[in-house]
Write an enzyme that holds these catalytic residues in place. Structure first.
Site, PDB file in Angstrom:
ATOM      1  CG  ASN A  57      -1.750   1.224   1.355  1.00 39.84           C
ATOM      2  OD1 ASN A  57      -1.794   2.043   0.441  1.00 39.84           O
ATOM      3  ND2 ASN A  57      -2.441   1.363   2.488  1.00 39.84           N
ATOM      4  CD1 TRP A  58       3.770   1.223  -2.723  1.00 35.82           C
ATOM      5  CD2 TRP A  58       4.024   2.553  -4.510  1.00 35.82           C
ATOM      6  NE1 TRP A  58       4.748   0.675  -3.509  1.00 35.82           N
ATOM      7  CE2 TRP A  58       4.924   1.476  -4.629  1.00 35.82           C
ATOM      8  CE3 TRP A  58       4.000   3.509  -5.529  1.00 35.82           C
ATOM      9  CZ2 TRP A  58       5.793   1.328  -5.701  1.00 35.82           C
ATOM     10  CZ3 TRP A  58       4.867   3.361  -6.605  1.00 35.82           C
ATOM     11  CH2 TRP A  58       5.758   2.287  -6.691  1.00 35.82           C
ATOM     12  CE  LYS A  59      -0.285   3.293   4.742  1.00 35.66           C
ATOM     13  NZ  LYS A  59      -0.235   3.417   6.182  1.00 35.66           N
TER      14      LYS A  59
ATOM     15  CG  HIS B 202      -5.831   1.765   5.183  1.00 38.88           C
ATOM     16  ND1 HIS B 202      -5.432   2.731   6.086  1.00 38.88           N
ATOM     17  CD2 HIS B 202      -4.787   0.920   5.043  1.00 38.88           C
ATOM     18  CE1 HIS B 202      -4.190   2.475   6.462  1.00 38.88           C
ATOM     19  NE2 HIS B 202      -3.771   1.378   5.848  1.00 38.88           N
TER      20      HIS B 202
ATOM     21  CD  GLU C  99      -3.159   5.503   6.591  1.00 40.61           C
ATOM     22  OE1 GLU C  99      -3.156   5.529   5.346  1.00 40.61           O
ATOM     23  OE2 GLU C  99      -2.222   5.018   7.255  1.00 40.61           O
TER      24      GLU C  99
ATOM     25  CD  GLU D 279      -3.265  -2.488   7.299  1.00 39.70           C
ATOM     26  OE1 GLU D 279      -2.120  -2.632   6.887  1.00 39.70           O
ATOM     27  OE2 GLU D 279      -3.973  -1.518   7.019  1.00 39.70           O
TER      28      GLU D 279
ATOM     29  N   GLY E 126       2.499   2.387  10.907  1.00 34.26           N
ATOM     30  CA  GLY E 126       3.465   3.479  10.818  1.00 34.26           C
ATOM     31  C   GLY E 126       4.165   3.823  12.121  1.00 34.26           C
TER      32      GLY E 126
ATOM     33  CB  SER F 237       5.257  -1.673  12.100  1.00 36.55           C
ATOM     34  OG  SER F 237       4.829  -0.354  12.388  1.00 36.55           O
TER      35      SER F 237
ATOM     36  N   GLY G 259       3.027  -1.046   4.268  1.00 31.41           N
ATOM     37  CA  GLY G 259       2.977   0.383   3.943  1.00 31.41           C
ATOM     38  C   GLY G 259       4.373   0.909   3.651  1.00 31.41           C
ATOM     39  N   GLY G 260       4.955   1.627   4.616  1.00 28.84           N
ATOM     40  CA  GLY G 260       6.251   2.298   4.446  1.00 28.84           C
ATOM     41  C   GLY G 260       7.330   1.450   3.792  1.00 28.84           C
TER      42      GLY G 260
HETATM   43  P1  13P Z   1       3.066   0.549   7.692  1.00 25.73           P
HETATM   44  O1  13P Z   1       3.590  -0.731   7.085  1.00 25.73           O
HETATM   45  O2  13P Z   1       3.783   1.772   7.208  1.00 25.73           O
HETATM   46  O3  13P Z   1       2.947   0.459   9.169  1.00 25.73           O
HETATM   47  O4  13P Z   1       1.565   0.724   7.123  1.00 25.73           O
HETATM   48  C1  13P Z   1       0.710  -0.351   7.195  1.00 25.73           C
HETATM   49  C2  13P Z   1      -0.497  -0.038   6.396  1.00 25.73           C
HETATM   50  O5  13P Z   1      -1.251   0.856   6.726  1.00 25.73           O
HETATM   51  C3  13P Z   1      -0.714  -0.825   5.178  1.00 25.73           C
HETATM   52  O6  13P Z   1      -1.997  -0.642   4.698  1.00 25.73           O
END
Ligand code: 13P
Length: 239
Positions: free
Chosen positions: A11-13, A91, A93, A161, A167, A203, A224-225
């Protein structure tokens, strides 16, 4: 020894660029796992033309509506035209920053399925729910209000999640992940005809991926990151 294929979803957000996509064009396909990359909408065309054919394409959101006066929205059928096979829905967010409720999430899952996309439905508890021992209750309610209303024969993926792990560099311990995934699996098995893959997200990185992915009932990772760094993501894809 691996017993079955895992799903590694990125997930590149709201990150990435044409430049980054070019870098990822050198990403060699993972041998044992299914890889899905979910870039921002604007990079979907480049992803299709640059990424290896074995990498599947996902979006990060879709509208609950099919078309009409919804300025700024993108429908599931539009995504299907862009060769997208998967879409993240619900998600944390989106739930927190964009006030998406379980009802809206249900409508989006239905819209995705109608357009033959596989929804990756995100669920997870907040830190205050965790601290008050309400994790399973929170998951239960998210599943009951959205997933349990989907026809039992439909194909979906669930991503667990924990909101507090996203994050932050924090992850639940092995037992917590095992327990939660077992709970989600048991609940989903009561409703769906087939086994639903349950990804872990929050994470996940190249150092913890092998350990997390080997936990019972963890069907893969939603990253994510760490998915924005080519070498790191490659390691995760091959874990
Ligand atoms: P991180 O891997 O940056 O914690 O993000 C997880 C995420 O929200 C994937 O959808």
């Amino acid at each position: 020894m691996k017993n079955n294929k895992k799903i590694i979803a990125a997930n590149w957000k709201m990150n990435g660029s044409e430049e980054l996509m070019k870098e990822f064009s050198q990403l060699t396909p993972a041998r044992h796992n299914d890889v899905i990359i979910c870039p921002p909408f604007t990079l979907l065309d480049s992803a299709k033309s640059l990424l290896s054919n074995s990498i599947k394409l996902g979006a990060q959101n879709c509208s609950a509506e099919d078309k009409g006066p919804f300025t700024g929205e993108i429908s599931a059928s539009m995504l299907q035209e862009k060769n997208v096979s998967h879409v993240l829905i619900g998600h944390s967010e989106r739930r927190t920053l964009f006030k998406e409720t379980d009802y809206v999430i249900l409508k989006k899952i239905e819209a995705a399925i109608k357009s033959k996309l596989i929804p990756i439905v995100c669920i997870g508890e907040t830190i205050s729910e965790k601290k008050t021992n309400k994790t399973l209750q929170a998951l239960d309610s998210q599943i009951n209000r959205s997933l349990a209303k989907i026809q039992p024969h439909e194909q979906v993926i669930v991503a667990y999640e924990p909101v507090w792990a996203i994050g932050t560099g924090l992850t639940p311990d092995e037992n917590e992940i095992r327990e939660t995934h077992l709970y989600i699996k048991t609940k989903l098995n009561q409703h769906f005809n087939a086994d639903i893959p349950i990804l872990y997200g929050g994470s996940a990185n190249s150092e913890n991926c092998s350990q997390i992915i080997s936990i019972e009932n963890v069907g893969g990772l939603l990253v994510g990151g760490a998915s924005l760094k080519k070498h790191e993501f490659k390691t995760i894809c091959n874990c």
